[in-house]
Design an enzyme around this catalytic site. Structure first.
Site, PDB file in Angstrom:
ATOM      1  N   ASN A   1     -15.181  30.649 -24.548  1.00  0.00           N
ATOM      2  CA  ASN A   1     -15.254  29.596 -23.533  1.00  0.00           C
ATOM      3  C   ASN A   1     -15.322  30.249 -22.152  1.00  0.00           C
ATOM      4  OD1 ASN A   1     -14.815  27.520 -21.732  1.00  0.00           O
ATOM      5  ND2 ASN A   1     -13.053  26.657 -22.806  1.00  0.00           N
TER       6      ASN A   1
ATOM      7  N   HIS B   1     -20.704  22.017 -24.136  1.00  0.00           N
ATOM      8  CA  HIS B   1     -19.747  22.994 -23.619  1.00  0.00           C
ATOM      9  C   HIS B   1     -19.286  23.874 -24.772  1.00  0.00           C
ATOM     10  CE1 HIS B   1     -16.682  24.943 -21.462  1.00  0.00           C
ATOM     11  NE2 HIS B   1     -15.667  24.257 -21.935  1.00  0.00           N
TER      12      HIS B   1
ATOM     13  N   CYS C   1     -14.627  23.177 -16.355  1.00  0.00           N
ATOM     14  CA  CYS C   1     -15.749  23.446 -17.280  1.00  0.00           C
ATOM     15  C   CYS C   1     -16.933  22.503 -17.076  1.00  0.00           C
ATOM     16  CB  CYS C   1     -15.275  23.358 -18.719  1.00  0.00           C
ATOM     17  SG  CYS C   1     -13.979  24.513 -19.085  1.00  0.00           S
TER      18      CYS C   1
END
Ligand code: ACO
Length: 330
Positions: A286, A256, A116
């Protein structure tokens, strides 16, 4: 005369697949509820790639939009970096597939794997190459088809993830968001917390590995959560202090997009108001490396980031990896 080269994001674009997967639909797939998902994560729906959509094809769409956005000739690109943990193949790189389709015939291309945090790791490379004079124009693509590694029978993970892509053109000339600073980190001691065990050289795909579901991502959610808040704070602090600014000097925080509770905890630690924190987690979930890049692209398209305003990106992911980048509009 000041001859220092400055790396700026001069163009950006994104692509989200059309197919929406709602919490309601997930209720019929695993034992969960819209209420649980919304209160624990803030996610209401996410996008899932269609049958003929891959990390490369989504990345190509985002890349073409970014190229058009700043009107650069693809032949002027020196490098294509693709941040992804769900490449089309282990090799050739997804970077090579994208380079061909966008006509970046003079560019080298490679994939970067920092889960990520990948987009922020890629920004650090683009900044260094451009400011050292090694390259002039770099395309970063962050693209993920996380649905290809999610077990839709595992309620602990399948509600969290979505697919999508974003791209940025970073250049030595033009107007845009200056990459002021980048701070990165990794802690391999925590590598077991978030892992895709199968399909690599340690557990090559086999009948047994498929039976054991080793081709799906595994995550210790609660542990990752704790580290996420702590590490994003570390990265953000490091980046801000090296640039000599404080949380209150930020116009926007783009974190994030993993979980609304993680985002709120970070915002609180920097005493930022909710309206200064850009969020997409409710609609896209996500999307790993592309999450922070999609949010940044949406921010610059929908809100005015005025000259001199500061935007802080911060992310964490498998590895564990973490990173932050301070951008200033100029
Ligand atoms: N629906 C209903 N119940 C569920 C679900 C679900 N979808 N998922 C888990 N539960 C249950 C668990 O089984 C557990 O039940 P138990 O207490 O009987 O064992 C209970 O809910 C609570 O579980 P917790 O793990 O304590 O829940 P938590 O509040 O921590 O939320 C979550 C879980 C959402 C996964 C959270 O820990 C989280 O967001 N962690 C961070 C994940 C993350 O950000 N990963 C990003 C990295 S991604 C990358 O790098 C690719």
């Amino acid at each position: 005369m000041n001859t220092k080269r400055i790396a700026r994001i001069i163009g950006s674009g994104s692509y989200l697949p059309e197919k929406v997967l709602t919490n309601k639909e997930l209720e019929s797939m695993v034992e969960t509820s819209d209420e649980w998902i919304v209160t624990r994560t803030g996610i209401k729906e996410r996008r899932v790639a269609g049958e003929n959509e891959y990390t490369s094809t989504m990345g190509i769409k985002a890349a073409k939009e970014a190229i058009e956005n700043c009107n650069i000739d693809p032949e002027k690109l020196d490098l294509v970096i693709v941040a992804t943990c769900t490449p089309d193949y282990l090799f050739p790189s997804t970077g090579a597939l994208i380079q061909k389709e966008i006509g970046a015939v003079n560019a080298a291309a490679f994939d970067l794997q920092a889960a990520c945090s990948g987009y922020i790791f890629a920004l650090s490379i683009a900044k260094s190459y451009i400011e050292s004079g090694f390259y002039k124009n770099i395309l970063i693509v962050a693209s993920e088809k996380i649905s290809s590694i999610v077990d839709y029978e595992d309620r602990n993970t399948c509600v969290l993830f979505g697919d999508g892509a974003s791209a940025s053109v970073v250049s030595f000339e033009g107007k845009g968001l200056e990459i002021r600073d980048v701070s990165l980190g990794t802690d391999g001691n925590q590598s077991d917390l978030l892992i895709l065990p199968g399909g690599g050289s340690r557990i090559p795909s086999s009948e047994q590995s498929l039976k054991d579901k080793q081709h799906f991502l595994k995550m210790e959610g609660r542990e990752v959560f704790k580290h996420a808040v702590r590490l994003m704070e570390v990265a953000a602090n490091e980046c801000l202090s090296s640039a000599g600014i404080e949380g209150r000097d930020l116009a926007w925080l783009v974190p994030h997009q993993a979980n609304i509770r993680i985002i709120s905890a970070i915002a609180k630690r920097f005493a930022l108001k909710e309206e200064n924190v850009y969020k997409t987690v409710h609609k896209y979930g996500n999307t790993s490396a592309s999450g922070v890049a999609i949010a940044l692209d949406e921010l610059v398209r929908t809100k005015e980031v005025a000259k001199g305003e500061n935007v802080l990106l911060v992310a964490f992911g498998a590895g564990l990896t973490w990173g932050a980048s301070l951008l200033t509009q100029n």
